[in-house]
Motif scaffolding. Structure first.
Motif, PDB file in Angstrom:
ATOM      1  N   VAL A  10       0.843  -1.199   0.000  1.00 24.51           N
ATOM      2  CA  VAL A  10       0.000   0.000   0.000  1.00 24.51           C
ATOM      3  C   VAL A  10       0.878   1.249   0.000  1.00 24.51           C
ATOM      4  O   VAL A  10       0.648   2.185  -0.776  1.00 24.51           O
ATOM      5  N   ALA A  11       1.896   1.264   0.843  1.00 22.74           N
ATOM      6  CA  ALA A  11       2.805   2.416   0.907  1.00 22.74           C
ATOM      7  C   ALA A  11       3.536   2.589  -0.423  1.00 22.74           C
ATOM      8  O   ALA A  11       3.698   3.713  -0.908  1.00 22.74           O
ATOM      9  N   TYR A  12       3.975   1.495  -1.018  1.00 23.48           N
ATOM     10  CA  TYR A  12       4.688   1.586  -2.283  1.00 23.48           C
ATOM     11  C   TYR A  12       3.762   2.084  -3.393  1.00 23.48           C
ATOM     12  O   TYR A  12       4.150   2.923  -4.204  1.00 23.48           O
ATOM     13  N   ALA A  13       2.536   1.604  -3.404  1.00 27.84           N
ATOM     14  CA  ALA A  13       1.574   2.073  -4.412  1.00 27.84           C
ATOM     15  C   ALA A  13       1.310   3.567  -4.244  1.00 27.84           C
ATOM     16  O   ALA A  13       1.220   4.304  -5.227  1.00 27.84           O
ATOM     17  N   MET A  14       1.207   4.012  -2.991  1.00 24.39           N
ATOM     18  CA  MET A  14       1.003   5.437  -2.740  1.00 24.39           C
ATOM     19  C   MET A  14       2.221   6.231  -3.209  1.00 24.39           C
ATOM     20  O   MET A  14       2.084   7.297  -3.820  1.00 24.39           O
ATOM     21  N   LEU A  15       3.407   5.712  -2.948  1.00 18.16           N
ATOM     22  CA  LEU A  15       4.633   6.354  -3.407  1.00 18.16           C
ATOM     23  C   LEU A  15       4.651   6.462  -4.927  1.00 18.16           C
ATOM     24  O   LEU A  15       5.004   7.509  -5.480  1.00 18.16           O
ATOM     25  N   GLU A  16       4.241   5.408  -5.608  1.00 17.55           N
ATOM     26  CA  GLU A  16       4.179   5.451  -7.075  1.00 17.55           C
ATOM     27  C   GLU A  16       3.206   6.526  -7.545  1.00 17.55           C
ATOM     28  O   GLU A  16       3.502   7.268  -8.487  1.00 17.55           O
ATOM     29  N   ASP A  17       2.047   6.629  -6.903  1.00 19.77           N
ATOM     30  CA  ASP A  17       1.066   7.654  -7.276  1.00 19.77           C
ATOM     31  C   ASP A  17       1.636   9.055  -7.083  1.00 19.77           C
ATOM     32  O   ASP A  17       1.454   9.936  -7.924  1.00 19.77           O
ATOM     33  N   ILE A  18       2.322   9.259  -5.979  1.00 22.84           N
ATOM     34  CA  ILE A  18       2.911  10.574  -5.692  1.00 22.84           C
ATOM     35  C   ILE A  18       3.984  10.913  -6.706  1.00 22.84           C
ATOM     36  O   ILE A  18       4.018  12.039  -7.229  1.00 22.84           O
ATOM     37  N   THR A  19       4.843   9.945  -7.020  1.00 27.81           N
ATOM     38  CA  THR A  19       5.904  10.232  -7.979  1.00 27.81           C
ATOM     39  C   THR A  19       5.337  10.527  -9.368  1.00 27.81           C
ATOM     40  O   THR A  19       5.854  11.391 -10.063  1.00 27.81           O
ATOM     41  N   LYS A  20       4.270   9.838  -9.745  1.00 29.18           N
ATOM     42  CA  LYS A  20       3.633  10.132 -11.034  1.00 29.18           C
ATOM     43  C   LYS A  20       3.091  11.555 -11.047  1.00 29.18           C
ATOM     44  O   LYS A  20       3.250  12.289 -12.022  1.00 29.18           O
ATOM     45  N   ALA A  21       2.442  11.958  -9.957  1.00 34.13           N
ATOM     46  CA  ALA A  21       1.880  13.306  -9.872  1.00 34.13           C
ATOM     47  C   ALA A  21       2.979  14.365  -9.906  1.00 34.13           C
ATOM     48  O   ALA A  21       2.772  15.463 -10.444  1.00 34.13           O
ATOM     49  N   LEU A  22       4.140  14.045  -9.345  1.00 35.66           N
ATOM     50  CA  LEU A  22       5.257  14.989  -9.316  1.00 35.66           C
ATOM     51  C   LEU A  22       6.107  14.936 -10.577  1.00 35.66           C
ATOM     52  O   LEU A  22       6.988  15.771 -10.760  1.00 35.66           O
ATOM     53  N   GLY A  23       5.853  13.940 -11.415  1.00 37.53           N
ATOM     54  CA  GLY A  23       6.677  13.769 -12.609  1.00 37.53           C
ATOM     55  C   GLY A  23       8.077  13.288 -12.258  1.00 37.53           C
ATOM     56  O   GLY A  23       9.046  13.624 -12.931  1.00 37.53           O
ATOM     57  N   ALA A  24       8.173  12.506 -11.203  1.00 38.33           N
ATOM     58  CA  ALA A  24       9.471  11.996 -10.732  1.00 38.33           C
ATOM     59  C   ALA A  24       9.448  10.477 -10.780  1.00 38.33           C
ATOM     60  O   ALA A  24       8.419   9.867 -11.049  1.00 38.33           O
ATOM     61  N   SER A  25      10.595   9.886 -10.500  1.00 38.86           N
ATOM     62  CA  SER A  25      10.668   8.436 -10.420  1.00 38.86           C
ATOM     63  C   SER A  25      10.666   8.021  -8.957  1.00 38.86           C
ATOM     64  O   SER A  25      11.010   8.808  -8.075  1.00 38.86           O
ATOM     65  N   VAL A  26      10.299   6.777  -8.710  1.00 37.78           N
ATOM     66  CA  VAL A  26      10.353   6.248  -7.346  1.00 37.78           C
ATOM     67  C   VAL A  26      11.785   6.336  -6.822  1.00 37.78           C
ATOM     68  O   VAL A  26      12.017   6.681  -5.659  1.00 37.78           O
ATOM     69  N   GLU A  27      12.740   6.076  -7.682  1.00 44.67           N
ATOM     70  CA  GLU A  27      14.141   6.116  -7.280  1.00 44.67           C
ATOM     71  C   GLU A  27      14.555   7.493  -6.793  1.00 44.67           C
ATOM     72  O   GLU A  27      15.466   7.622  -5.978  1.00 44.67           O
ATOM     73  N   SER A  28      13.876   8.541  -7.286  1.00 45.66           N
ATOM     74  CA  SER A  28      14.237   9.897  -6.865  1.00 45.66           C
ATOM     75  C   SER A  28      13.908  10.150  -5.404  1.00 45.66           C
ATOM     76  O   SER A  28      14.366  11.130  -4.821  1.00 45.66           O
ATOM     77  N   PHE A  29      13.130   9.261  -4.796  1.00 40.07           N
ATOM     78  CA  PHE A  29      12.820   9.405  -3.376  1.00 40.07           C
ATOM     79  C   PHE A  29      13.968   8.929  -2.496  1.00 40.07           C
ATOM     80  O   PHE A  29      13.922   9.075  -1.288  1.00 40.07           O
ATOM     81  N   PHE A  30      14.977   8.348  -3.096  1.00 36.91           N
ATOM     82  CA  PHE A  30      16.080   7.783  -2.342  1.00 36.91           C
ATOM     83  C   PHE A  30      17.390   8.271  -2.930  1.00 36.91           C
ATOM     84  O   PHE A  30      17.543   8.366  -4.124  1.00 36.91           O
ATOM     85  N   GLY A  31      18.339   8.618  -2.097  1.00 41.38           N
ATOM     86  CA  GLY A  31      19.619   9.078  -2.590  1.00 41.38           C
ATOM     87  C   GLY A  31      20.265  10.071  -1.655  1.00 41.38           C
ATOM     88  O   GLY A  31      19.753  10.376  -0.581  1.00 41.38           O
ATOM     89  N   ALA A  32      21.403  10.593  -2.091  1.00 42.30           N
ATOM     90  CA  ALA A  32      22.222  11.440  -1.236  1.00 42.30           C
ATOM     91  C   ALA A  32      21.817  12.910  -1.278  1.00 42.30           C
ATOM     92  O   ALA A  32      22.071  13.631  -0.331  1.00 42.30           O
ATOM     93  N   ASP A  33      21.211  13.366  -2.354  1.00 41.63           N
ATOM     94  CA  ASP A  33      20.927  14.801  -2.428  1.00 41.63           C
ATOM     95  C   ASP A  33      19.768  15.197  -1.516  1.00 41.63           C
ATOM     96  O   ASP A  33      18.974  14.376  -1.078  1.00 41.63           O
ATOM     97  N   ALA A  34      19.687  16.465  -1.228  1.00 41.48           N
ATOM     98  CA  ALA A  34      18.712  16.959  -0.256  1.00 41.48           C
ATOM     99  C   ALA A  34      17.275  16.679  -0.681  1.00 41.48           C
ATOM    100  O   ALA A  34      16.446  16.284   0.143  1.00 41.48           O
TER     101      ALA A  34
END
Length: 74
Positions: A10-34
């Motif tokens: 459920v959390a992952y599906a919500m994350l996918e929905d949010i990233t689609k709305a933001l025009g981002a990738s799921v991977e962009s939620f993770f990483g070193a930059d701010a």
């Protein structure tokens, strides 16, 4: 598809929905930059929110977050 072990579906599906709305990738939620760090924290917050079992607990959390926002100094 990205590895999303450690996340409930459920959390992952919500994350996918949010990233689609933001025009981002799921991977962009993770990483070193701010920005990625902020997005990762958002994901954690949504996962924790989904773990709350009672409306009373959700109301307490909302009240705390609203108070924290009101107390911010610009």
């Amino acid at each position: 598809m990205a590895d999303h072990s450690g996340f409930n579906s459920v959390a992952y599906a919500m994350l996918e929905d949010i990233t689609k709305a933001l025009g981002a990738s799921v991977e962009s939620f993770f990483g070193a930059d701010a920005q990625a760090s902020k997005l990762a924290m958002t994901n954690e917050m949504l996962s924790l929110w989904l773990s709350l079992k009672s409306d009373e607990n959700r109301a307490v959390i909302l009240k705390m977050v609203r108070a924290a926002i009101a107390a911010q100094v610009d």
